[in-house]
Motif scaffolding. Structure first.
Motif, PDB file in Angstrom:
ATOM      1  N   VAL A   1       0.837  -1.206   0.000  1.00  0.00           N
ATOM      2  CA  VAL A   1       0.000   0.000   0.000  1.00  0.00           C
ATOM      3  C   VAL A   1       0.867   1.250   0.000  1.00  0.00           C
ATOM      4  O   VAL A   1       0.597   2.229  -0.714  1.00  0.00           O
ATOM      5  CB  VAL A   1      -0.949  -0.008   1.216  1.00  0.00           C
ATOM      6  N   PHE A   2       1.925   1.227   0.793  1.00  0.00           N
ATOM      7  CA  PHE A   2       2.827   2.370   0.892  1.00  0.00           C
ATOM      8  C   PHE A   2       3.498   2.644  -0.454  1.00  0.00           C
ATOM      9  O   PHE A   2       3.522   3.779  -0.939  1.00  0.00           O
ATOM     10  CB  PHE A   2       3.886   2.085   1.967  1.00  0.00           C
ATOM     11  N   ALA A   3       4.029   1.581  -1.059  1.00  0.00           N
ATOM     12  CA  ALA A   3       4.730   1.738  -2.335  1.00  0.00           C
ATOM     13  C   ALA A   3       3.806   2.259  -3.420  1.00  0.00           C
ATOM     14  O   ALA A   3       4.200   3.095  -4.254  1.00  0.00           O
ATOM     15  CB  ALA A   3       5.342   0.407  -2.755  1.00  0.00           C
ATOM     16  N   LYS A   4       2.563   1.789  -3.422  1.00  0.00           N
ATOM     17  CA  LYS A   4       1.625   2.211  -4.461  1.00  0.00           C
ATOM     18  C   LYS A   4       1.093   3.626  -4.234  1.00  0.00           C
ATOM     19  O   LYS A   4       0.459   4.195  -5.133  1.00  0.00           O
ATOM     20  CB  LYS A   4       0.471   1.217  -4.539  1.00  0.00           C
ATOM     21  N   SER A   5       1.374   4.192  -3.064  1.00  0.00           N
ATOM     22  CA  SER A   5       0.932   5.556  -2.764  1.00  0.00           C
ATOM     23  C   SER A   5       1.995   6.601  -3.077  1.00  0.00           C
ATOM     24  O   SER A   5       1.749   7.801  -2.911  1.00  0.00           O
ATOM     25  CB  SER A   5       0.533   5.654  -1.284  1.00  0.00           C
ATOM     26  N   LEU A   6       3.157   6.161  -3.530  1.00  0.00           N
ATOM     27  CA  LEU A   6       4.229   7.088  -3.867  1.00  0.00           C
ATOM     28  C   LEU A   6       3.907   7.850  -5.149  1.00  0.00           C
ATOM     29  O   LEU A   6       3.325   7.303  -6.079  1.00  0.00           O
ATOM     30  CB  LEU A   6       5.547   6.333  -4.049  1.00  0.00           C
ATOM     31  N   LEU A   7       4.328   9.099  -5.195  1.00  0.00           N
ATOM     32  CA  LEU A   7       4.239   9.888  -6.413  1.00  0.00           C
ATOM     33  C   LEU A   7       5.427   9.553  -7.315  1.00  0.00           C
ATOM     34  O   LEU A   7       6.402   8.936  -6.865  1.00  0.00           O
ATOM     35  CB  LEU A   7       4.217  11.379  -6.069  1.00  0.00           C
ATOM     36  N   PRO A   8       5.380   9.930  -8.583  1.00  0.00           N
ATOM     37  CA  PRO A   8       6.436   9.517  -9.519  1.00  0.00           C
ATOM     38  C   PRO A   8       7.856   9.899  -9.108  1.00  0.00           C
ATOM     39  O   PRO A   8       8.802   9.174  -9.421  1.00  0.00           O
ATOM     40  CB  PRO A   8       6.032  10.226 -10.818  1.00  0.00           C
ATOM     41  N   ASP A   9       8.047  11.009  -8.396  1.00  0.00           N
ATOM     42  CA  ASP A   9       9.401  11.440  -8.029  1.00  0.00           C
ATOM     43  C   ASP A   9       9.781  11.011  -6.620  1.00  0.00           C
ATOM     44  O   ASP A   9      10.773  11.498  -6.065  1.00  0.00           O
ATOM     45  CB  ASP A   9       9.523  12.961  -8.145  1.00  0.00           C
ATOM     46  N   GLU A  10       9.038  10.080  -6.025  1.00  0.00           N
ATOM     47  CA  GLU A  10       9.271   9.687  -4.637  1.00  0.00           C
ATOM     48  C   GLU A  10       9.816   8.264  -4.532  1.00  0.00           C
ATOM     49  O   GLU A  10       9.563   7.417  -5.400  1.00  0.00           O
ATOM     50  CB  GLU A  10       7.971   9.799  -3.834  1.00  0.00           C
ATOM     51  N   THR A  11      10.560   8.013  -3.461  1.00  0.00           N
ATOM     52  CA  THR A  11      11.085   6.678  -3.171  1.00  0.00           C
ATOM     53  C   THR A  11      10.843   6.367  -1.695  1.00  0.00           C
ATOM     54  O   THR A  11      10.513   7.253  -0.897  1.00  0.00           O
ATOM     55  CB  THR A  11      12.593   6.584  -3.475  1.00  0.00           C
ATOM     56  N   PHE A  12      11.043   5.078  -1.340  1.00  0.00           N
ATOM     57  CA  PHE A  12      10.851   4.704   0.057  1.00  0.00           C
ATOM     58  C   PHE A  12      11.870   3.655   0.471  1.00  0.00           C
ATOM     59  O   PHE A  12      12.493   2.989  -0.361  1.00  0.00           O
ATOM     60  CB  PHE A  12       9.431   4.214   0.300  1.00  0.00           C
ATOM     61  N   MET A  13      12.048   3.541   1.770  1.00  0.00           N
ATOM     62  CA  MET A  13      12.946   2.574   2.382  1.00  0.00           C
ATOM     63  C   MET A  13      12.178   1.782   3.447  1.00  0.00           C
ATOM     64  O   MET A  13      11.096   2.191   3.864  1.00  0.00           O
ATOM     65  CB  MET A  13      14.143   3.280   3.034  1.00  0.00           C
ATOM     66  N   ILE A  14      12.740   0.676   3.881  1.00  0.00           N
ATOM     67  CA  ILE A  14      12.106  -0.196   4.874  1.00  0.00           C
ATOM     68  C   ILE A  14      13.074  -0.394   6.040  1.00  0.00           C
ATOM     69  O   ILE A  14      14.253  -0.677   5.834  1.00  0.00           O
ATOM     70  CB  ILE A  14      11.754  -1.567   4.264  1.00  0.00           C
ATOM     71  N   ASP A  15      12.550  -0.266   7.272  1.00  0.00           N
ATOM     72  CA  ASP A  15      13.362  -0.434   8.480  1.00  0.00           C
ATOM     73  C   ASP A  15      12.733  -1.503   9.366  1.00  0.00           C
ATOM     74  O   ASP A  15      11.621  -1.329   9.862  1.00  0.00           O
ATOM     75  CB  ASP A  15      13.446   0.895   9.226  1.00  0.00           C
ATOM     76  N   ALA A  16      13.461  -2.605   9.567  1.00  0.00           N
ATOM     77  CA  ALA A  16      12.942  -3.708  10.391  1.00  0.00           C
ATOM     78  C   ALA A  16      13.375  -3.621  11.847  1.00  0.00           C
ATOM     79  O   ALA A  16      12.905  -4.402  12.673  1.00  0.00           O
ATOM     80  CB  ALA A  16      13.398  -5.049   9.805  1.00  0.00           C
ATOM     81  N   ASN A  17      14.287  -2.720  12.188  1.00  0.00           N
ATOM     82  CA  ASN A  17      14.743  -2.560  13.569  1.00  0.00           C
ATOM     83  C   ASN A  17      15.172  -3.895  14.201  1.00  0.00           C
ATOM     84  O   ASN A  17      14.765  -4.228  15.320  1.00  0.00           O
ATOM     85  CB  ASN A  17      13.676  -1.906  14.433  1.00  0.00           C
ATOM     86  N   GLN A  18      15.959  -4.698  13.449  1.00  0.00           N
ATOM     87  CA  GLN A  18      16.550  -5.936  13.956  1.00  0.00           C
ATOM     88  C   GLN A  18      15.500  -7.002  14.282  1.00  0.00           C
ATOM     89  O   GLN A  18      15.673  -7.799  15.203  1.00  0.00           O
ATOM     90  CB  GLN A  18      17.418  -5.660  15.191  1.00  0.00           C
ATOM     91  N   ALA A  19      14.413  -7.047  13.515  1.00  0.00           N
ATOM     92  CA  ALA A  19      13.252  -7.863  13.888  1.00  0.00           C
ATOM     93  C   ALA A  19      13.418  -9.356  13.658  1.00  0.00           C
ATOM     94  O   ALA A  19      12.759 -10.161  14.326  1.00  0.00           O
ATOM     95  CB  ALA A  19      12.026  -7.367  13.122  1.00  0.00           C
TER      96      ALA A  19
END
Length: 390
Positions: free
Chosen positions: A205-223
């Motif tokens: 859902v997060f990835a599909k909500s990005l605009l064309p000039d946007e990127t995202f990262m994922i943080d698992a906090n050592q999970a």
């Protein structure tokens, strides 16, 4: 007065500065320990932050010049008081009245002097964090005395640094993304580690909500362990995150990190929880790390993190300083990235924090911070002084 012999190996590359410019003698040190309740917890895979703590310190030299630092103390929040006591009872007396040729020399001296205490007490992290905060204060004092921003003490420093919004929680990810977007961000970091089904849905859902000039990262906090990290990375790769941060515990053996590196196409990020310089060197030499993330107020201060940052950039890695504290930590992190350069970004927590927002008032525009030219750190000094003097 005692004079500490210079150690060139820890002295960052300064731009046309002689020994007098960067010498320091600390005459006084003060700490202020703060905490505030927050309406909405900051959620990670290992727990919830119910308060925003902060531990700030102020040093002065014999001429009245001041410098400000911050000691990492997020988890657990009760640790702020302990670190304040460590500074007052074990560390301040080692540096007050002592002459150093540079802040880097002070850092080297304390690192060596406190090694036995680290071993004896087992408090490697807390002591390293106190040294880091003091190192930031030393560089701030030197820069204020020179009437320059910290970065202007160094060669090839930039006035513009890319930034990203972090700390985006699983329960309100799209709302936090939109709020960060309105504040000028175009890169966002989502927290995972809450069950693979829930994580996968959130990431999609997060990835599909990005605009064309946007990127995202994922943080698992050592999970996760390696098996679960591999499973998660296989699910996430179709969404093309810029990196996967701390999928396993930071202190896991190199072979486990190398297994992940060779088994996923998502770049791996780590460093905020490395305990010493050797951990960074091992990760770089083993070549499993893609994004290097020291926290300037958690380990190394500016002295140690500039050294690691330059090594990371020289090795072709992305250097992205971690920051999840108050405004002094964020300002130091931005100056650090400006000094080191490369293709990285500075981290800015998207969750409310009055000890950050009132002190670091600069805002992001088109995904970047355009740093001011005020002396020292890029902070509202009047607000910090108020905290110390009330």
């Amino acid at each position: 007065m005692n004079i500490i012999q210079s150690d060139a190996s820890v002295l960052p590359d300064l731009a046309n500065r002689n020994e007098t410019d960067i010498a320091i003698q600390i005459e006084s040190l003060e700490c202020v320990c703060l905490a505030t309740e927050i309406a909405k917890p900051v959620v990670t895979s290992f727990g919830k932050m119910l308060k925003r703590p902060a531990l700030f310190l102020r040093i002065k030299d014999r001429h009245g010049n001041a410098g400000y630092g911050e000691v990492w103390c997020n988890f657990p929040s009760a640790g702020a008081t302990y670190r304040k006591n460590l500074l007052g009872e074990e560390i301040f007396s080692l540096v007050v009245g002592r002459n150093f040729h540079s802040p880097a020399e002070c850092y080297s001296f304390l690192t060596s002097k406190l090694q036995v205490l680290k071993n004896q007490s087992g408090d490697i992290g807390a002591i390293s964090q106190c040294i880091a905060g003091l190192d930031v204060a030393c560089w701030d004092l030197i820069a204020r005395r020179a009437d320059l921003p910290i970065r202007k003490l160094f060669s090839r420093a930039s006035d513009v640094v890319p930034a990203y919004a972090s700390g985006i929680n699983p329960d309100s990810a799209l709302e936090q993304m939109e709020s960060a977007r309105e504040l000028g961000f175009n890169q966002f970091k989502l927290k995972v580690g809450f069950g693979l089904g829930r994580d996968t849905t959130n990431v999609e859902v997060f990835a599909k909500s990005l605009l064309p000039d946007e990127t995202f990262m994922i943080d698992a906090n050592q999970a996760w362990d390696v098996a679960n990290a591999l499973n998660a990375s296989q699910r996430f790769k179709q969404f093309s995150p810029l990196w996967l941060e701390e999928p396993i515990c930071a202190d896991r053996p190199t072979r486990e990190w190398q297994t992940l590196k060779t088994s996923t196409t998502i770049p791996l990020a780590a460093g905020e929880n490395f305990a010493d310089k050797e951990a960074f060197h091992e990760a770089l030499s083993a070549d499993w790390i893609d994004v290097v993330q020291p926290d300037v107020c958690k380990w190394g201060g500016l002295t140690g993190c500039i050294e690691i940052g330059r090594q990371a950039v020289a090795a072709g890695k992305m250097f992205c300083p971690h920051s999840l504290g108050g405004g002094i930590a964020l300002a130091a992190s931005a100056e650090l990235l400006a000094i080191v350069g490369g293709t990285g970004m500075v981290e800015i927590d998207s969750n409310p924090n009055p000890f950050r927002e009132k002190i670091f008032t600069q805002r992001t525009h088109n995904g970047c911070l355009h740093l001011h030219d005020q002396p020292g750190l890029n902070i509202d000094e009047s607000e910090v002084v108020r905290l110390f003097d009330t």
